[in-house]
Design an enzyme around this catalytic site. Structure first.
Site: not given
Length: 341
Positions: A304, A140, A236, A276, A143, A113
């Protein structure tokens, strides 16, 4: 006297997951099938039994990514090794290329990450085990696997559905919604203010993939155009890491793209809402929506774990580093060469 020999079969190609389109449409479907099977039988797949080690680097803070990868590696029979900023010499005292070659001799999967997509690409170029993008400034993709799994669970399929994303669309989430959504055969609509929309290169890549799957792409500044009849509504945070000082300005800029009851009323009556997380109620989404009956954000968060487990297992199977059970979706008949450790 001449003799002939039968050439040995080529070893499977090493697979990484750095951007959503690293999976073909058929491969994405395989991973999601595997995720659904893993969710139904959490400990059936043990490709990291030993335990083998999965290393997870965090250059950015995390909750869901950290816990889901750590738990997922353990569920697959492995041992997670979490590396926080300052805990290693990656990128400052030792090059990414050297780090990749060292780690490949010790661990079975590398998860990172981070900030720059270029770092992940360099890691993958020099690694002999799968490298996974757990988030970068550009994408991402993990996700999105969880999001698509959630859509499958609540809608039964992804093909032909309309997904509307509202808000700051010049970010990694919007990019991945475009690429992964059309890979799943969805009609992806992205809405945000001028100057905060996806780059043309990402839009072009999504359009190319959509041409393969029957999906489509719409990028607009009109929130209601994006929402009209949408089956899935997504947003988001407007305030990403490093933007905390811009809170008031960004709230004003994106106000017309908030997902509230009015926005949801423009979508399909049975639309679901995704986020998310972490979410800021009263900013990008109202409490009425995120805590209401159309919200599936906690299913999404749980997924996830299942989606990333499926991804790790699939990459190991397809790279020839583990053998899939015959019952595995997309895994039957995969008999790789012995894994090198």
């Amino acid at each position: 006297m001449s003799t002939s020999t039968t050439p040995s079969p080529a070893a499977p190609a090493l697979r990484h997951f750095l951007v959503d389109t690293d999976l073909t449409p058929a491969e994405q479907s395989e991973v999601l099938d595997l995720a659904q099977a893993m969710k139904a039988d959490r400990f059936q797949h043990r490709p990291l039994a030993g335990p083998q080690t999965g290393i997870v680097f965090f250059d950015k803070t995390s909750t869901r990514t950290r816990v889901s990868f750590a738990a997922g590696i353990a569920d697959l029979g492995g041992q997670p090794l979490i590396i926080n900023p300052g805990d290693s010499q990656l990128g400052h005292k030792e090059s990414i290329a050297d780090t990749a070659q060292v780690l490949s001799r010790m661990v079975s999967v590398i998860v990172w990450r981070t900030f720059a997509q270029s770092g992940l690409q360099e890691m993958a170029e020099h690694s002999s085990v799968p490298v996974i993008n757990a988030l970068s400034d550009d994408y991402h993709p993990c996700q999105l696997l969880a999001d698509l799994l959630t859509v499958r669970e609540h809608k039964g399929h992804t093909e032909g559905l309309v997904m509307a994303y509202l808000g700051d669309a010049a970010n990694n989430m919007a990019n991945s919604y475009l690429l992964a959504g059309v890979t799943a055969g969805m009609h992806v609509r992205i809405a945000g203010p001028a100057g905060h929309l996806p780059e043309q290169g990402v839009v072009a890549a999504a359009e190319d993939r959509a041409a393969e799957t029957g999906g489509s792409v719409l990028v607009t500044t009109d929130a209601m155009q994006a929402l009209d009849g949408a089956d899935v509504v997504v947003t988001d945070t407007w305030i990403s890491m490093g933007q905390e000082d811009e809170k008031e300005a960004r709230q004003s800029l994106f106000r017309d793209y908030a997902v509230d009851a009015r926005a949801m009323s423009a979508a399909a009556q049975d639309a679901i809402f995704l986020h998310c997380l972490p979410a800021y109620r009263g900013f990008e989404v109202s409490a009425e929506v995120i805590d209401g009956p159309q919200s599936v954000v906690f299913d999404e968060a749980e997924n996830r774990l299942h989606a990333q487990k499926a991804l790790m297992a699939w990459l190991l199977y397809r790279s020839g580093l583990a053998t899939a059970p015959d019952s595995a979706p997309g895994g039957a008949g995969v008999v790789p060469e012995p894994a090198r450790r």
